[in-house]
Design an enzyme around this catalytic site. Structure first.
Site, PDB file in Angstrom:
ATOM      1  N   CYS A 276       0.545  -0.942  -0.026  1.00  0.00           N
ATOM      2  CA  CYS A 276       0.055   0.132  -0.272  1.00  0.00           C
ATOM      3  C   CYS A 276       0.656   1.239   0.214  1.00  0.00           C
ATOM      4  CB  CYS A 276      -1.110   0.195   1.405  1.00  0.00           C
ATOM      5  SG  CYS A 276      -2.160   1.152   0.827  1.00  0.00           S
TER       6      CYS A 276
ATOM      7  N   CYS B 261      -6.455   2.105  -2.692  1.00  0.00           N
ATOM      8  CA  CYS B 261      -5.826   2.931  -1.690  1.00  0.00           C
ATOM      9  C   CYS B 261      -7.031   3.809  -0.876  1.00  0.00           C
ATOM     10  CB  CYS B 261      -4.764   2.983  -2.565  1.00  0.00           C
ATOM     11  SG  CYS B 261      -3.489   3.483  -1.242  1.00  0.00           S
TER      12      CYS B 261
END
Length: 447
Positions: A197, A375
């Site tokens: 991430c 995200c």
């Protein structure tokens, strides 16, 4: 003997019988499907594969699918940012792995040491050889803490001011450091290269900035972002918005600055730049460490030159025709997209459909992964920018038609991240019943 044992097992409840059958099956030498890794990708896809065969009226027997993983706990890693921001306790982000493996899956509590795709087998650390008809690799990646001299020592020191949301052991230290800081210089880092991430390093920075502001410390604490990357984010649309936010909030931006060492006693961090190295003083330092493929995959026959499991970016099947019964998804794969839990929700149905089709017809289905990932970029308490995109770094937004451009931080997105996503993860995703932007509806693919 197996027939007698089967009759005895079926005298009890179906769930109990299935669990005992799967437990007994764990001693087998070969399985229809072996899943290596019981993280987000492994548990999700193992259950989806079982469910897919069942829905087609070709149910697998309990124990035909084996999960190989010696871990004691399973972690909801996206929750560590929430822990670092003081929104969750870290014990809320983990559960015992054996409690998450359902009765129909066999669990082999060992770690794989080597892959032997030519013989369709793996060997565990104890020397046990396990054969398979299909192999799914979902091992994740490794965090290379030791490549930054001084980092491990600093993380172990409660008073160092150095912390990281990238581990269960250190994520609560992040909140302690943020909450206790009264003045000085807070630095947040991001390494060059692939990480889990890629938005997480700045998520915790924005939360810290907002916490400082809301508690009257905004004028006594400076906040700087040091990143080994050339911009705030890989997708230009979101990167531009985040850079404007950075400027509006007075956060320093130092690009292509890669942390290479730190001296916690002197509170000094050293960054490598195109022109050499630069030393920077800090009061608080949040470190996002370098990451990469796992060592036991890097040197294996199924890895590409970089060390990731080499799979077709659309089908998730191995690129080597000789290893056509090998599949991979998630962080360990060579898929050219961000490594997030959201990506798993889009990858797992594709892998499942193609594996099922190969077993059923001998050919892959028309299921193709388009690189979708998401995200959820926390930008402060009560606000979040929901970045969603696919291959080519093209936005692929799910809510823009209803809520408007997702580049705008919204409270609705914040509560998805804080409350809904963790609930869905534990209750539905790991059981194979959640399909990301499709919700509870399993995607269908044109044949």
């Amino acid at each position: 003997m197996l027939a007698l044992r089967s009759k005895a097992l079926m005298k009890s409840s179906p769930a109990a019988a299935a669990r005992r059958w799967a437990s007994t099956a764990a001693d087998k030498d070969k399985f229809k499907v072996v899943v290596v890794g019981a993280g987000s990708g492994g548990l999700t896809v193992a259950n989806q594969i079982y469910n897919r065969f069942k829905s087609a009226g070709k149910a697998l027997n309990p124990g035909d699918i084996a999960i190989v993983d010696a871990a004691e706990y399973h972690y909801y890693q996206p929750g560590w940012t929430l822990v670092g921001a003081g929104l969750k306790r870290k014990d809320e982000t983990r559960r015992r792995l054996d409690s998450l493996i359902p009765a129909h899956l066999a669990h082999i509590p060992e770690n794989v040491k080597t892959f032997e795709p030519k013989s369709s087998s793996v060997t565990t650390a104890s020397g046990r050889k396990i054969g398979y008809e299909n192999l799914v690799v979902a091992t994740g990646l490794q965090i290379n803490w030791s490549t930054i001299p001084g980092l491990e020592k600093a993380l172990a020191d409660p008073s160092s001011g150095v912390s990281s949301i990238y581990s269960y052991n250190t994520c609560d230290k992040v909140w302690k450091d943020i909450d206790s800081l009264r003045s000085g210089k807070a630095i947040f880092t991001q390494p060059a290269g692939v990480i889990k991430c890629a938005g997480a390093p700045q998520k915790i920075m924005w939360m810290a900035w907002d916490r400082f502001r809301k508690t009257g410390r905004g004028d006594t604490i400076s906040v700087d972002f040091y990143t080994g990357m050339p911009s705030m984010f890989s997708v230009k649309k979101y990167s531009d918005a985040l850079n404007e936010l950075r400027k509006e909030r007075g956060v320093g931006g130092f690009f292509q600055h890669n942390l290479v060492s730190l001296d916690s006693e002197a509170h000094k961090a050293t960054f490598k730049t195109a022109d050499g190295t630069v030393d920077v003083d800090y009061t608080l330092l949040h470190v996002s460490p370098p990451m990469g493929p796992l060592d036991f995959i890097k040197g294996s026959p199924i890895a590409d030159q970089a060390g990731w499991v080499s799979v077709d970016q659309a089908t998730l099947r191995h690129t080597n025709p000789e290893f056509s019964n090998v599949w991979a998804l998630g962080d360990c794969s060579s898929l050219p997209t961000s490594k997030t839990a959201a990506a798993i929700t889009a990858q797992a149905p594709v892998l499942t459909e193609n594996l099922f089709s190969v077993v059923d017809t001998g050919k892959v289905a028309h299921a193709a992964y388009d690189g979708y990932t998401s995200c959820p970029l926390l930008t402060g308490y009560g606000q979040l920018m929901l970045a969603e995109f696919k291959y080519g770094l093209e936005p692929k937004e799910s809510f823009s038609n209803v809520l408007g451009d997702q580049v705008t931080p919204r409270s609705a997105f914040y509560y998805l991240k804080k409350d809904l996503f963790p609930f869905v993860y534990w209750r539905y995703m790991l059981q194979g019943n959640w399909f990301g932007s499709k919700g509870f509806i399993r995607p269908t693919f044109d044949q």
